[in-house]
Scaffold this motif. Structure first.
Motif, PDB file in Angstrom:
ATOM      1  N   TYR A  12       0.962  -1.264  -0.409  1.00 21.45           N
ATOM      2  CA  TYR A  12      -0.033  -0.201   0.489  1.00 21.45           C
ATOM      3  C   TYR A  12       0.877   1.217  -0.118  1.00 21.45           C
ATOM      4  N   TYR A  13       0.098   2.394  -0.803  1.00 21.18           N
ATOM      5  CA  TYR A  13       1.123   4.116  -0.590  1.00 21.18           C
ATOM      6  C   TYR A  13      -0.131   4.161   0.009  1.00 21.18           C
ATOM      7  N   GLY A  14       0.179   5.048   1.481  1.00 19.27           N
ATOM      8  CA  GLY A  14      -0.937   4.637   2.473  1.00 19.27           C
ATOM      9  C   GLY A  14      -2.359   4.052   2.056  1.00 19.27           C
ATOM     10  N   ASP A  15      -3.702   4.498   1.778  1.00 23.69           N
ATOM     11  CA  ASP A  15      -4.474   4.129   1.695  1.00 23.69           C
ATOM     12  C   ASP A  15      -4.864   3.042   0.251  1.00 23.69           C
ATOM     13  N   PHE A  16      -3.541   3.412  -1.407  1.00 23.40           N
ATOM     14  CA  PHE A  16      -3.469   2.939  -1.840  1.00 23.40           C
ATOM     15  C   PHE A  16      -3.513   1.296  -2.196  1.00 23.40           C
ATOM     16  N   GLN A  17      -3.728   0.507  -2.613  1.00 20.08           N
ATOM     17  CA  GLN A  17      -3.458  -0.607  -2.332  1.00 20.08           C
ATOM     18  C   GLN A  17      -2.748  -0.830  -3.749  1.00 20.08           C
ATOM     19  N   ALA A  18      -1.647  -1.409  -4.115  1.00 16.71           N
ATOM     20  CA  ALA A  18      -0.562  -1.136  -5.354  1.00 16.71           C
ATOM     21  C   ALA A  18      -0.318  -2.777  -5.558  1.00 16.71           C
ATOM     22  N   LEU A  19      -0.980  -3.576  -4.572  1.00 13.62           N
ATOM     23  CA  LEU A  19      -0.561  -4.919  -5.350  1.00 13.62           C
ATOM     24  C   LEU A  19      -1.321  -5.692  -4.140  1.00 13.62           C
ATOM     25  N   GLY A  36       5.826  -5.655 -17.726  1.00 14.33           N
ATOM     26  CA  GLY A  36       3.922  -5.663 -17.104  1.00 14.33           C
ATOM     27  C   GLY A  36       4.522  -4.211 -17.131  1.00 14.33           C
ATOM     28  N   ALA A  37       2.676  -3.579 -18.341  1.00 16.34           N
ATOM     29  CA  ALA A  37       2.865  -1.755 -18.478  1.00 16.34           C
ATOM     30  C   ALA A  37       3.147  -1.360 -17.322  1.00 16.34           C
ATOM     31  N   ASN A  38       3.363   0.070 -17.907  1.00 17.98           N
ATOM     32  CA  ASN A  38       3.034   1.288 -16.632  1.00 17.98           C
ATOM     33  C   ASN A  38       2.525   1.062 -15.447  1.00 17.98           C
ATOM     34  N   GLY A  39       2.783   0.618 -14.580  1.00 20.21           N
ATOM     35  CA  GLY A  39       2.113   1.105 -13.121  1.00 20.21           C
ATOM     36  C   GLY A  39       0.973   0.236 -13.059  1.00 20.21           C
ATOM     37  N   ALA A  40       1.807  -1.533 -13.567  1.00 19.18           N
ATOM     38  CA  ALA A  40       1.527  -2.658 -13.029  1.00 19.18           C
ATOM     39  C   ALA A  40       1.607  -2.880 -11.561  1.00 19.18           C
ATOM     40  N   GLY A  41       3.048  -2.258 -11.142  1.00 19.66           N
ATOM     41  CA  GLY A  41       3.440  -3.502  -9.808  1.00 19.66           C
ATOM     42  C   GLY A  41       4.540  -3.891  -9.853  1.00 19.66           C
ATOM     43  N   LYS A  42       5.699  -3.586 -10.753  1.00 18.67           N
ATOM     44  CA  LYS A  42       6.827  -3.764 -10.905  1.00 18.67           C
ATOM     45  C   LYS A  42       7.790  -3.547  -9.589  1.00 18.67           C
ATOM     46  N   THR A  43       7.682  -1.875  -9.678  1.00 13.73           N
ATOM     47  CA  THR A  43       9.090  -1.190  -8.921  1.00 13.73           C
ATOM     48  C   THR A  43       8.167  -1.292  -7.836  1.00 13.73           C
ATOM     49  N   THR A  44       7.183  -1.256  -7.169  1.00 18.50           N
ATOM     50  CA  THR A  44       6.612  -2.084  -5.843  1.00 18.50           C
ATOM     51  C   THR A  44       7.085  -3.076  -5.722  1.00 18.50           C
ATOM     52  N   LEU A  45       7.000  -3.718  -6.096  1.00 15.07           N
ATOM     53  CA  LEU A  45       7.304  -5.678  -5.642  1.00 15.07           C
ATOM     54  C   LEU A  45       8.987  -5.407  -5.438  1.00 15.07           C
ATOM     55  N   PRO A  84      18.188   0.785  -8.353  1.00 13.78           N
ATOM     56  CA  PRO A  84      16.745   1.696  -8.368  1.00 13.78           C
ATOM     57  C   PRO A  84      16.421   2.212  -9.975  1.00 13.78           C
ATOM     58  N   GLU A  85      15.807   2.104  -9.967  1.00 11.42           N
ATOM     59  CA  GLU A  85      15.169   2.984 -10.953  1.00 11.42           C
ATOM     60  C   GLU A  85      15.293   4.550 -11.209  1.00 11.42           C
ATOM     61  N   GLY A  86      15.816   4.743 -12.429  1.00  6.96           N
ATOM     62  CA  GLY A  86      16.375   6.306 -12.638  1.00  6.96           C
ATOM     63  C   GLY A  86      17.938   6.347 -12.333  1.00  6.96           C
ATOM     64  N   ASP A 158      16.371  -2.534 -11.752  1.00 10.60           N
ATOM     65  CA  ASP A 158      14.783  -1.916 -11.919  1.00 10.60           C
ATOM     66  C   ASP A 158      14.977  -1.040 -13.352  1.00 10.60           C
ATOM     67  N   GLU A 159      14.126  -1.641 -14.846  1.00  3.38           N
ATOM     68  CA  GLU A 159      14.790  -0.791 -15.502  1.00  3.38           C
ATOM     69  C   GLU A 159      16.015  -0.424 -16.148  1.00  3.38           C
ATOM     70  N   ILE A 160      17.197  -1.029 -16.309  1.00  2.00           N
ATOM     71  CA  ILE A 160      18.462  -0.667 -16.540  1.00  2.00           C
ATOM     72  C   ILE A 160      18.386  -0.345 -17.715  1.00  2.00           C
ATOM     73  N   GLU A 190      11.890  -5.337 -17.014  1.00  2.00           N
ATOM     74  CA  GLU A 190      12.257  -4.795 -18.266  1.00  2.00           C
ATOM     75  C   GLU A 190      10.756  -4.396 -19.058  1.00  2.00           C
ATOM     76  N   GLN A 191      11.000  -3.484 -19.980  1.00  2.00           N
ATOM     77  CA  GLN A 191       9.534  -2.713 -20.098  1.00  2.00           C
ATOM     78  C   GLN A 191       9.990  -3.297 -22.031  1.00  2.00           C
ATOM     79  N   ASP A 192      11.307  -3.932 -22.304  1.00  2.08           N
ATOM     80  CA  ASP A 192      11.143  -4.929 -23.649  1.00  2.08           C
ATOM     81  C   ASP A 192      11.234  -6.428 -23.542  1.00  2.08           C
TER      82      ASP A 192
HETATM   83  P1  ATP Z   1       6.191   2.114 -14.238  1.00  3.90           P
HETATM   84  O1  ATP Z   1       7.103   0.597 -15.715  1.00  3.90           O
HETATM   85  O2  ATP Z   1       5.814   2.946 -14.403  1.00  3.90           O
HETATM   86  O3  ATP Z   1       7.588   1.855 -13.293  1.00  3.90           O
HETATM   87  P2  ATP Z   1       5.543  -0.293 -12.235  1.00  3.90           P
HETATM   88  O4  ATP Z   1       5.065  -0.988 -12.522  1.00  3.90           O
HETATM   89  O5  ATP Z   1       6.995  -0.375 -11.624  1.00  3.90           O
HETATM   90  O6  ATP Z   1       5.474   1.250 -13.337  1.00  3.90           O
HETATM   91  P3  ATP Z   1       4.979   1.202  -9.961  1.00  3.90           P
HETATM   92  O7  ATP Z   1       5.765   2.252  -9.884  1.00  3.90           O
HETATM   93  O8  ATP Z   1       5.253   0.044  -8.539  1.00  3.90           O
HETATM   94  O9  ATP Z   1       4.547   0.979 -11.258  1.00  3.90           O
HETATM   95  O10 ATP Z   1       3.417   1.203  -9.383  1.00  3.90           O
HETATM   96  C1  ATP Z   1       1.969   0.854  -9.149  1.00  3.90           C
HETATM   97  C2  ATP Z   1       0.935   1.574  -8.383  1.00  3.90           C
HETATM   98  O11 ATP Z   1       1.532   2.252  -7.686  1.00  3.90           O
HETATM   99  C3  ATP Z   1       0.431   2.697  -9.631  1.00  3.90           C
HETATM  100  O12 ATP Z   1      -0.778   2.385 -10.039  1.00  3.90           O
HETATM  101  C4  ATP Z   1       1.225   3.748  -8.892  1.00  3.90           C
HETATM  102  O13 ATP Z   1       0.571   4.985  -9.674  1.00  3.90           O
HETATM  103  C5  ATP Z   1       0.944   4.010  -7.553  1.00  3.90           C
HETATM  104  N1  ATP Z   1       2.623   4.630  -7.302  1.00  3.90           N
HETATM  105  C6  ATP Z   1       3.437   4.284  -7.295  1.00  3.90           C
HETATM  106  N2  ATP Z   1       4.567   4.851  -6.592  1.00  3.90           N
HETATM  107  C7  ATP Z   1       3.418   5.655  -5.499  1.00  3.90           C
HETATM  108  C8  ATP Z   1       3.160   6.086  -4.722  1.00  3.90           C
HETATM  109  N3  ATP Z   1       4.722   6.748  -3.699  1.00  3.90           N
HETATM  110  N4  ATP Z   1       2.303   6.759  -3.769  1.00  3.90           N
HETATM  111  C9  ATP Z   1       1.450   6.350  -4.490  1.00  3.90           C
HETATM  112  N5  ATP Z   1       1.024   5.388  -5.344  1.00  3.90           N
HETATM  113  C10 ATP Z   1       2.497   5.275  -6.216  1.00  3.90           C
END
Ligand code: ATP
Length: 232
Positions: A12-19, A36-45, A84-86, A158-160, A190-192
């Motif tokens: 979770y990011y606060g109340d927002f559930q990401a995984l 997985g697509a942008n926002g799929a949760g890869k970085t969160t994992l 880390p990414e970036g 993460d996305e080198i 990896e996006q590719d």
């Molecule tokens: P990307 O390829 O864009 O990096 P991703 O698959 O790594 O995407 P995450 O960055 O894990 O995806 O994001 C998963 C979800 O969590 C998305 O809906 C994103 O908007 C949300 N999210 C990510 N970081 C935060 C944060 N710091 N605060 C709130 N929500 C977040």
């Protein structure tokens, strides 16, 4: 040797559930790709495994030891390091100072500044320059070097390749293969997709915070990946 397992991982990011109940296994000695697509949760994992997002102990295991909920610096002691990414270099520090930052671990092992410079000779030449004055590809080398300085057995990347030229990406993946041949367990986000499949033993696809596909990379079909990626 290190194997990482997540069981019903919710983040979770606060109340927002990401995984939403993620089960993955990153096997010792293998290369695992997460696509997985942008926002799929890869970085969160990745962040959850590294202790950068709070979880309960039973959700993450390193070699059968529950590590969920532990602070990040204790996770490093279990042999996990993240690129880390970036890249996240410190602009006020030199190349060498940025690399040495990664050595704040009590783990012993083969990695030293000299060995990082053997792996990336261009960094030795530029060791006294500001880390962020280097090209994107060289900054990525610094970021990988910094992670290796903690003597990990599992490297989470993460996305080198983000924003880098194809020839530079090729070089970075040659390095990844070298590390794998030396016994390092590796996870790449990896996006590719083709590139991910070319280096991975196992591939996971994520979609909207869930694992939508888990397969041997050699056996997976592009149709299955397309369905898992786009949710068809
Ligand atoms: P990307 O390829 O864009 O990096 P991703 O698959 O790594 O995407 P995450 O960055 O894990 O995806 O994001 C998963 C979800 O969590 C998305 O809906 C994103 O908007 C949300 N999210 C990510 N970081 C935060 C944060 N710091 N605060 C709130 N929500 C977040």
């Amino acid at each position: 040797m290190t194997t990482i397992t997540t069981r019903n991982l919710k983040s979770y990011y606060g109340d927002f559930q990401a995984l939403f109940g993620v089960d993955v296994t990153f096997k010792s000695g293998e290369t695992t790709a997460i696509i997985g697509a942008n926002g799929a949760g890869k970085t969160t994992l990745m962040k959850s495994i590294c202790g950068m997002i709070n979880t309960t102990p039973q959700m993450i295991y390193v070699d059968d030891v529950a590590v969920g909920g532990r602070p990040a610096h204790t996770v490093i002691e279990t042999g996990i390091a993240m690129v880390p990414e970036g890249r996240r270099l410190f602009p006020s520090l030199s190349v060498e100072e940025n690399i040495v930052l990664g050595s704040h671990s009590h783990r012993s092992g083969p990695w030293s500044l000299e060995r990082i410079y053997d792996l990336f000779p261009v960094l030795a030449e530029r060791r006294h320059l500001s880390g962020t004055s280097l090209s994107g590809g060289q900054q990525q080398m610094v970021s990988i070097g910094r992670a290796l300085m903690s003597n990990p057995t599992m490297l989470l990347c993460d996305e080198i390749s983000l924003g880098l030229a194809p020839v530079i990406i090729e070089d970075l993946y040659t390095t990844i293969k070298t590390l794998k041949d030396e016994g390092m367990s590796i996870v790449i986000v990896e996006q590719d997709i083709q590139r991910a499949l070319s280096v991975a033993d196992t591939v996971y696809c994520m979609q909207e915070g869930r694992v939508s596909l888990s397969s041997s990379a050699a056996e997976v079909s592009l149709d299955a990946i397309r369905d898992a990626y786009f949710g068809m």
